[in-house]
Design a protein around this motif. Structure first.
Motif, PDB file in Angstrom:
ATOM      1  N   ASP A  93       0.740  -1.048   0.121  1.00 46.77           N
ATOM      2  CA  ASP A  93      -0.048   0.016   0.063  1.00 46.77           C
ATOM      3  C   ASP A  93       0.917   1.357  -0.139  1.00 46.77           C
ATOM      4  N   PRO A  94       1.743   1.440   0.809  1.00 49.94           N
ATOM      5  CA  PRO A  94       2.782   2.593   0.799  1.00 49.94           C
ATOM      6  C   PRO A  94       3.313   2.787  -0.378  1.00 49.94           C
ATOM      7  N   LEU A  95       3.722   1.774  -1.141  1.00 48.57           N
ATOM      8  CA  LEU A  95       4.520   1.739  -2.243  1.00 48.57           C
ATOM      9  C   LEU A  95       3.564   2.248  -3.749  1.00 48.57           C
ATOM     10  N   ARG A  96       2.376   1.832  -3.427  1.00 52.43           N
ATOM     11  CA  ARG A  96       1.247   2.203  -4.403  1.00 52.43           C
ATOM     12  C   ARG A  96       1.100   3.911  -4.143  1.00 52.43           C
ATOM     13  N   SER A  97       0.999   4.286  -2.890  1.00 47.02           N
ATOM     14  CA  SER A  97       1.109   5.582  -2.838  1.00 47.02           C
ATOM     15  C   SER A  97       2.240   6.419  -3.247  1.00 47.02           C
ATOM     16  N   LEU A  98       3.604   5.818  -3.088  1.00 42.58           N
ATOM     17  CA  LEU A  98       4.493   6.563  -3.522  1.00 42.58           C
ATOM     18  C   LEU A  98       4.626   6.619  -4.984  1.00 42.58           C
ATOM     19  N   ILE A  99       4.162   5.595  -5.995  1.00 44.74           N
ATOM     20  CA  ILE A  99       4.021   5.600  -7.260  1.00 44.74           C
ATOM     21  C   ILE A  99       3.026   6.434  -7.714  1.00 44.74           C
ATOM     22  N   GLU A 100       2.068   6.542  -7.037  1.00 47.21           N
ATOM     23  CA  GLU A 100       0.942   7.432  -7.418  1.00 47.21           C
ATOM     24  C   GLU A 100       1.459   9.174  -7.103  1.00 47.21           C
ATOM     25  N   GLN A 101       2.348   9.243  -6.165  1.00 49.17           N
ATOM     26  CA  GLN A 101       2.710  10.546  -6.154  1.00 49.17           C
ATOM     27  C   GLN A 101       3.602  10.966  -7.145  1.00 49.17           C
ATOM     28  N   ASP A 102       4.409  10.011  -7.406  1.00 47.72           N
ATOM     29  CA  ASP A 102       5.441  10.239  -8.398  1.00 47.72           C
ATOM     30  C   ASP A 102       4.982  10.631  -9.849  1.00 47.72           C
ATOM     31  N   ALA A 103       3.829  10.058 -10.037  1.00 41.46           N
ATOM     32  CA  ALA A 103       2.979   9.813 -11.406  1.00 41.46           C
ATOM     33  C   ALA A 103       2.626  11.565 -11.598  1.00 41.46           C
ATOM     34  N   SER A 104       2.460  12.439 -10.587  1.00 47.82           N
ATOM     35  CA  SER A 104       2.086  13.688 -10.703  1.00 47.82           C
ATOM     36  C   SER A 104       2.878  14.708 -10.582  1.00 47.82           C
ATOM     37  N   ALA A 105       3.963  14.158 -10.299  1.00 52.51           N
ATOM     38  CA  ALA A 105       5.237  15.256  -9.985  1.00 52.51           C
ATOM     39  C   ALA A 105       6.539  14.901 -10.724  1.00 52.51           C
ATOM     40  N   SER A 106       7.342  15.790 -10.779  1.00 51.02           N
ATOM     41  CA  SER A 106       8.630  15.742 -11.441  1.00 51.02           C
ATOM     42  C   SER A 106       9.723  15.627 -10.416  1.00 51.02           C
ATOM     43  N   ARG A 107      10.252  14.432 -10.154  1.00 45.70           N
ATOM     44  CA  ARG A 107      11.351  14.080  -9.092  1.00 45.70           C
ATOM     45  C   ARG A 107      12.358  13.667  -9.661  1.00 45.70           C
ATOM     46  N   GLN A 108      13.565  13.846  -8.920  1.00 47.00           N
ATOM     47  CA  GLN A 108      14.818  13.584  -9.425  1.00 47.00           C
ATOM     48  C   GLN A 108      15.614  12.818  -8.125  1.00 47.00           C
ATOM     49  N   ILE A 109      16.323  11.811  -8.846  1.00 48.96           N
ATOM     50  CA  ILE A 109      17.154  11.187  -7.689  1.00 48.96           C
ATOM     51  C   ILE A 109      18.594  11.483  -7.931  1.00 48.96           C
ATOM     52  N   TYR A 110      19.508  11.815  -7.061  1.00 49.52           N
ATOM     53  CA  TYR A 110      20.710  12.384  -7.192  1.00 49.52           C
ATOM     54  C   TYR A 110      21.686  11.267  -6.947  1.00 49.52           C
ATOM     55  N   GLY A 111      22.813  11.252  -7.297  1.00 44.74           N
ATOM     56  CA  GLY A 111      23.862  10.562  -7.162  1.00 44.74           C
ATOM     57  C   GLY A 111      25.095  10.730  -7.729  1.00 44.74           C
ATOM     58  N   GLU A 112      26.005   9.644  -7.428  1.00 47.43           N
ATOM     59  CA  GLU A 112      27.545  10.012  -8.251  1.00 47.43           C
ATOM     60  C   GLU A 112      27.839   8.710  -8.829  1.00 47.43           C
ATOM     61  N   LEU A 113      28.400   8.997  -9.971  1.00 46.61           N
ATOM     62  CA  LEU A 113      29.118   7.932 -10.510  1.00 46.61           C
ATOM     63  C   LEU A 113      30.668   7.968 -10.387  1.00 46.61           C
ATOM     64  N   LEU A 114      31.052   6.690 -10.112  1.00 47.88           N
ATOM     65  CA  LEU A 114      32.596   6.761  -9.747  1.00 47.88           C
ATOM     66  C   LEU A 114      33.248   5.514 -10.425  1.00 47.88           C
ATOM     67  N   ALA A 115      34.478   6.163 -10.838  1.00 47.74           N
ATOM     68  CA  ALA A 115      35.330   5.391 -11.805  1.00 47.74           C
ATOM     69  C   ALA A 115      36.898   5.372 -11.506  1.00 47.74           C
ATOM     70  N   SER A 116      37.361   4.162 -10.794  1.00 43.37           N
ATOM     71  CA  SER A 116      38.621   4.161 -10.196  1.00 43.37           C
ATOM     72  C   SER A 116      39.547   4.006 -11.555  1.00 43.37           C
ATOM     73  N   TRP A 117      40.695   4.396 -11.351  1.00 45.45           N
ATOM     74  CA  TRP A 117      41.796   4.223 -12.260  1.00 45.45           C
ATOM     75  C   TRP A 117      41.940   2.815 -12.981  1.00 45.45           C
ATOM     76  N   SER A 118      41.889   1.773 -11.788  1.00 48.19           N
ATOM     77  CA  SER A 118      41.935   0.509 -12.292  1.00 48.19           C
ATOM     78  C   SER A 118      40.817   0.005 -13.268  1.00 48.19           C
ATOM     79  N   ALA A 119      39.550   0.482 -12.767  1.00 47.29           N
ATOM     80  CA  ALA A 119      38.473   0.175 -14.045  1.00 47.29           C
ATOM     81  C   ALA A 119      38.633   0.842 -15.109  1.00 47.29           C
ATOM     82  N   CYS A 120      39.185   2.078 -15.232  1.00 44.36           N
ATOM     83  CA  CYS A 120      39.455   2.604 -16.184  1.00 44.36           C
ATOM     84  C   CYS A 120      40.476   1.974 -17.293  1.00 44.36           C
TER      85      CYS A 120
END
Length: 394
Positions: free
Chosen positions: A99-126
């Motif tokens: 039920d709370p997930l359904r409510s959250l999904i409904e809220q997002d349907a009527s709003a413009s929301r962003q989730i922020y984060g960071e992409l990290l690349a180590s030199w070993s991965a590069c």
């Protein structure tokens, strides 16, 4: 701090393997933690201003850590939620979160929301992908650098009330350096303003976002420390449920759990036995201002109904079905307050996945909660090397 240092030199180490840095850190943070979650009672729960509590944590965030340029680079990255939100039909029968997930999904349907984060690349991965330091822009693009590139989706700890990408750059940098994988860490919504299951909702959106960018689900490695470890387990359970509902491939490559919060219903003797060593303090669940009560239904009294609800598998996974779990490694310290309940989580994972030998657990003697933050200790070095071996086996 001075008292801790004097104690170290006058009375000796609290544990034989500890150095001055670890002892002072644990003493100081333990003292800080005891003041972080104020004593309270259900008798006066109506007088508690949970919005003010949330604002207080926002004003006192976990300290930021730096990613050394010798380790790698990172950049900000945002997710447009409407591009990868949950479908309400997928969560039918998920249990207490439905039920709370359904409510959250409904809220997002009527709003413009962003989730922020960071992409990290180590030199070993590069280096794995032929990218050089002086031309690393491609490493910070949110798309696979190769058809079968694996990537780590990191869900940070912080008792579900604090923490974020900046607080975990150093530890995550070490993990990505040793594993030679890029990583993406999200700034999920925090309690008590955003209680359960807002964090699980954001975690799924981040997973789906990586899939939308071209990463295969079976190439996404989940990693989380403390509360982030609990969130990783929850995300696996949600993905398993969706896979059965939609017949889609949703299983991640593997799961890394660093001193995971085992659940909301904990009873291990180590909660009090190790309180003299660990920097975490076992805040009584009877307090409405305890981390668990702030995370799940803040403002509700700790009555029989509440006790029953926190035994739901999405809140206390050890009480549910953990079968069909992907390869998992758990690392914890023998001197942390959660160790008894972490052991129980490991045993449950092994019992529910008897045909697989890919559930691993490593306990490091005399180490505390998420000891990985002590980057220069031999135990941390050994732990990160083991994580690298685990990732290489996936």
């Amino acid at each position: 701090m001075c008292k801790s240092m004097v104690g170290y030199f006058l009375y000796g180490k609290q544990l034989p393997s500890w150095d001055l840095e670890m002892q002072v850190f644990c003493d100081v943070v333990r003292h800080h933690t005891r003041g972080l979650f104020l004593e309270s009672s259900d008798k006066t729960i109506e007088d508690i201003d949970f919005d003010k509590i949330h604002e207080g944590y926002a004003a006192r965030p976990m300290p930021s850590t730096k990613l050394s340029i010798d380790v790698g680079v990172y950049c900000a990255h945002s997710i447009t939620v409407s591009d990868c939100n949950l479908d309400s039909d997928w969560i039918s029968g998920i249990g207490i979160a439905e039920d709370p997930l359904r409510s959250l999904i409904e809220q997002d349907a009527s709003a413009s929301r962003q989730i922020y984060g960071e992409l990290l690349a180590s030199w070993s991965a590069c280096t794995v992908h032929g990218i050089h330091r002086n031309s690393h822009d491609r490493a910070l693009e949110m798309r696979p650098l190769a058809d079968n590139e694996k990537i780590v989706l990191c869900l940070h700890g912080g008792s579900y009330v604090m923490g974020g990408p900046s607080s975990h750059r150093e530890v995550l940098g070490k993990m990505t350096e040793s594993s030679k994988l890029r990583s993406f860490i999200i700034d999920y919504r925090l309690a008590p303003k955003h209680p359960f299951p807002a964090q699980l909702h954001d975690a799924f959106i981040a997973f789906q976002h990586l899939v939308n960018q071209g990463f295969k689900s079976h190439n996404i490695v989940l990693a989380g420390d403390s509360a982030g470890g609990h969130l990783c387990v929850d995300l696996v359970l949600l993905l398993r449920h969706i896979a059965k509902t939609t017949l889609r491939q949703m299983t991640p490559a593997g799961v890394i759990l660093l001193s995971p919060l085992p659940g909301m219903h904990m009873h291990g003797a180590s909660l009090h036995k190790n309180a003299v060593y660990d920097y975490l303090w076992p805040t009584p669940i009877e307090w409405p201002t305890s981390p668990i009560r702030l995370f799940y239904k803040p403002g509700q009294k700790y009555d029989d109904e509440y006790r029953k609800e926190i035994c739901d598998p999405l809140l206390t996974p050890v009480l549910g079905d953990l079968s069909e779990f992907p390869p998992t490694i758990i690392q914890s310290g023998s001197s942390e307050i959660l160790i008894d309940d972490i052991r129980e989580l490991y045993v449950k994972l092994k019992l529910d996945n008897p045909e697989h030998g890919w559930i691993q657990w490593e306990e490091y003697p005399e180490m505390v909660h998420v000891f990985h933050r002590f980057l220069n200790r031999p135990e941390s070095e050994a732990a990160f090397e083991s994580l690298a071996n685990f990732v290489a086996s996936l």
